[in-house]
Enzyme design. Structure first.
Site, PDB file in Angstrom:
ATOM      1  N   ASP A  91      -1.729  13.423 -33.666  1.00  0.00           N
ATOM      2  CA  ASP A  91      -1.066  14.703 -33.879  1.00  0.00           C
ATOM      3  C   ASP A  91      -0.650  14.790 -35.342  1.00  0.00           C
ATOM      4  O   ASP A  91       0.122  13.953 -35.814  1.00  0.00           O
ATOM      5  CB  ASP A  91       0.168  14.780 -32.955  1.00  0.00           C
ATOM      6  N   ASP A 134      -4.721  20.768 -34.931  1.00  0.00           N
ATOM      7  CA  ASP A 134      -4.001  19.629 -35.491  1.00  0.00           C
ATOM      8  C   ASP A 134      -3.776  18.480 -34.522  1.00  0.00           C
ATOM      9  O   ASP A 134      -3.006  17.581 -34.804  1.00  0.00           O
ATOM     10  CB  ASP A 134      -2.663  20.099 -36.082  1.00  0.00           C
ATOM     11  N   GLU A 135      -4.369  18.497 -33.376  1.00  0.00           N
ATOM     12  CA  GLU A 135      -4.221  17.338 -32.492  1.00  0.00           C
ATOM     13  C   GLU A 135      -5.471  17.121 -31.653  1.00  0.00           C
ATOM     14  O   GLU A 135      -6.226  18.052 -31.384  1.00  0.00           O
ATOM     15  CB  GLU A 135      -2.981  17.471 -31.610  1.00  0.00           C
TER      16      GLU A 135
END
Lengths: 372, 417
Positions: free
Chosen positions: B41, B134-135
């Site tokens: 993350d 983003d993860e």
């Protein structure tokens, strides 16, 4: 109320009534059929507020009266009774029950007050005429497949019945389209039909009407107003609201300048289309027609599932042409052809194609091609 | 206990500091070199990208989000210290942190950076399941021999490379299933590296709140509250059948999660089921012209995305949120699938006209679903709308112009509404 009626007669009347009743109902009385006994006949009336059907049947009435019971239940009971049975229906008014007796079978059904039953307001019918059943059958049978089911285009959810000009003068015309195919069927204008307002007869009404048209000898009394349409035989009266909307100007949709003429045996053609379409896995099965001199190749190429090709001997004398269609639409219009060869008139692979039976222009079909 | 230094990647057995570089950034865990399911993350991703591109912002609290009515989409850690959180209304965030610099999101740039990160993850394993820009989950099972190092080392190297080569930081959660990996990555943010081993799972979960489970929102939380379930310990007291009876499919899942069990696989290329875009207005509006403009712009975005993915949808959805937050959604099934902005727009516009509700609304969304391959889309013309074919051609031509001269090279007048 008390009357006796033959099972077969009762079943026919009740079956007609219950098919109008909507299966899922929020208003209880609309699930019921209104039974009215008087003189030497009984009337069965059912409605979904858009369509009302009244079916009259001969019966031995002992005590006149009226009540309402669940249409579907009554239909089921009568259907399961033995053929040839004499059925006695009775209601004493006090118990709120309708009893049904046939032989050793005995039923008792809950009723609702007849006063609660909505009877459709009568309309001032401007146009009244009589038409033979086979004529109406042809008009609606050949057009109804093209009725749209898209609710956003509610004005296409029916058959547009109106009076129009054709080559030989005025005709009674039925048109249906869903934007992808169109059917335009003409019949000789019955006496008294001139001046009839054009009405859009809803899909469900077309289905109900069909049940009145099986008898070749029957004459159907047709009455039309701006808001309602009424079809009647001596026994059955079907009244329906018409769709409150404007049917689009279909005349500009029907191509007049298509010159590339293909003539083919409709049954052979339909079978071939059906065969090649089998390999397509898509929901809209696209079939490609490749035309060359007196030769038609039908092909389907579905990269994921397979390919198919079939050649047909046809009459075609124009330039080479490749054009794609939804297989279902081709099958539907080809199945309308019953006497002569199917004649297709093409323009280009992107333009609407016209189909008719031989040179008969009283039934024409238009179908939109598909990119293949 | 096996340990790794996240600064110099040395692995060792004893000590709280790295024996090589003396860094205190050490992760030690008995199962460190056995676990293979990871969740990565990025830390305050959008804000980090903004700081990366504009060094002046580096020591200032940065909030990425939209307008006066908008919400915080990301706040950097400096802003988070003041209490700013994602999804918080902007006015509230600015009350908490008036000195914050608010930047509008630049999605294209985030996508670009996200791709760089993704490329690095792809070097670790073919089994990468992105959850958003983003993860992502990664399954590194069986990669130790290939890389010559256990997953933990490769993951520590990944975040180090992200920092050194791209300039953004991320946190790693390492465990034996997706659920726990995701929980772990959140334990020690930013720049964290947390491990939840199989042996300690039960102990770890016991007193944790149920809302920690990804996917348990306020509504699910409420129904769990009514059942008296707040922690995992509460859950353990329930029989499996009772949970299923009460909560359906979720009950079954909860029963397993309570025991730290999660059988879901990390699945790369999870199929896209729908494409949608929505916007929250600056001011509530019921004005049809304004809504029309929004429908067009969103339809265009949805269409762009569908075209980029080579997909088309059979069902078009219009979503409206009233000022009272009541949600209205309307769907229409098309005769044939489409990826054209024009058809999506027209369908949504018809749905709006038939809604029979005057608003005002605070949010509008447009989407397509029941996706199929683009080759099945827009193949048939419409007899009653002979211009539809020309509009489709015009749209394709406009797409080409945009491709060559940029997004704003050609726009429809209705986009200005």
């Amino acid at each position: 109320m008390k009357f006796s009626i033959e099972r077969a007669v009762l079943l026919k009347a009740v079956a007609q009534a219950q098919s109008v009743v909507e299966r899922r109902n929020t208003i209880p009385i609309l699930a019921n059929v209104l039974i009215e006994a008087e003189g030497d006949s009984v009337q069965f009336r059912a409605t979904d507020l858009d369509i009302e059907v009244v079916d009259r049947a001969p019966a031995k009435v002992e005590r006149a009266g009226a009540t309402t019971v669940a249409a579907v239940t009554l239909n089921e009971i009568v259907r399961k009774l033995p053929d040839g049975a004499l059925v006695t229906l009775a209601e004493d008014g006090a118990s709120g029950r309708l009893t049904i007796e046939a032989g050793r079978s005995n039923f008792s059904l809950a009723t609702l007050p007849k006063e609660d039953f909505p009877v459709m307001a009568s309309s001032d019918y401007q146009t009244n005429f009589s038409a033979p059943a086979p004529m109406l059958r042809r008009l609606f049978d050949k057009s109804k497949f093209a009725i749209s089911t898209e609710e956003t285009r509610y004005y296409l959810n029916g058959v547009y019945m109106h009076v129009s000009e054709a080559d030989g003068g005025k005709v009674l015309r039925c048109v249906a389209t869903d934007g992808h195919r169109l059917a335009r069927i003409d019949a000789d204008l019955p006496e008294g039909a001139d001046g009839m307002p054009g009405v859009i007869v809803p899909r469900k009404t077309v289905g109900e009407l069909r049940k009145l048209l099986d008898d070749d000898e029957a004459q159907i009394a047709v009455s039309v107003s701006e808001t309602k349409v009424r079809f009647a035989t001596p026994d059955i009266t079907l009244i329906s609201k018409v769709i409150d909307g404007t049917f689009p100007d279909y005349s500009r949709v029907i191509p007049t300048g298509n010159t590339r003429r293909l003539e083919v045996d409709a049954a052979e053609f339909a079978k071939a289309v059906d065969r090649v379409a089998t390999v397509s896995s898509e929901r809209s099965r696209a079939v490609k027609l490749s035309l060359d001199e007196d030769r038609l190749i039908l092909s389907v190429n579905a990269p994921d599932s397979g390919a198919a090709e079939e050649e047909l001997a046809v009459a075609y004398g124009d330039e080479r042409l490749e054009i794609g269609f939804n297989a279902k639409y081709l099958l539907e219009i080809a199945s309308q052809v019953d006497r002569e060869n199917a004649v297709f008139l093409f323009n280009s692979s992107g333009d609407p194609t016209l189909m008719r039976e031989g040179n008969d222009t009283s039934a024409v079909y238009v179908v939109m091609p598909m990119r293949v | 206990m096996p340990a790794i230094c996240r600064d110099c990647l040395t692995t060792f057995e004893e000590g709280r500091r790295c024996p090589t570089c003396r860094s205190p950034r050490v992760t030690a865990h008995p199962e460190l070199f056995q676990l293979t399911i990871a969740h990565m993350d990025c830390d305050a991703f959008y804000a980090s990208v903004e700081k990366l591109d504009n060094p002046e912002l580096r020591d200032k609290p940065v909030i990425v989000g939209g307008g006066k009515r908008g919400v915080v989409s990301t706040a950097c850690y400096l802003a988070r210290i003041k209490g700013v959180r994602s999804a918080m209304p902007m006015f509230q965030a600015l009350k908490l942190c008036p000195e914050a610099v608010v930047v509008h999101g630049r999605m294209q740039r985030y996508v670009e950076v996200s791709r760089q990160v993704r490329a690095m993850m792809d070097e670790l394993t073919p089994v990468v399941e992105p959850l958003s820009l983003d993860e992502a989950f990664m399954d590194l099972t069986g990669t130790a021999r290939l890389h010559g190092a256990p997953p933990a080392v490769m993951l520590a190297r990944l975040v180090k490379r992200m920092r050194d080569e791209i300039g953004i930081t991320g946190s790693i959660g390492l465990s034996h299933n997706k659920f726990l990996a995701k929980v772990a990555s959140d334990l020690d943010k930013p720049r964290g590296f947390s491990v939840i081993g199989a042996a300690e799972t039960g102990e770890f979960l016991r007193d944790k709140p149920i809302r920690m489970i990804w996917g348990i929102g306020p509504a699910a939380q409420e129904s769990l509250d009514r059942a008296g379930i707040r922690t995992f310990n509460d859950l353990l007291r329930w029989e499996k059948d009772d949970l299923i009876h009460r909560f359906g499919g979720m009950g079954d899942r909860l029963w397993h999660l309570a025991r730290g069990q999660d059988r879901r696989r990390v699945s790369p290329n999870a199929p896209v089921k729908s494409i949608s875009k929505e916007t929250t207005f600056f001011e509530d509006t019921g004005n049809t012209d304004v809504l029309d403009g929004h429908i067009w712009r969103l339809a265009e975005q949805v269409s762009d995305r569908a075209k980029a993915k080579g997909m088309a949808g059979r069902v078009v959805t219009l979503k409206l949120k009233r000022a009272s937050h009541k949600l209205l959604t309307r769907q229409h099934q098309l005769h044939q699938p489409t990826q054209m902005a024009d058809r999506i727009y027209r369908t949504c516009r018809a749905l709006l006209d038939q809604l029979g509700d005057e608003g005002p609304y605070r949010l509008l969304g447009v989407g397509i679903s029941h996706l199929v391959d683009a080759s099945e889309a827009d193949r048939e013309g419409d007899l009653l709308d002979p211009d539809a074919g020309r509009r489709t051609e015009a749209e394709r031509a406009a797409d080409l112009i945009r491709k060559k001269f940029g997004k704003d090279a050609i726009i429809k007048g209705r986009a200005l509404r």
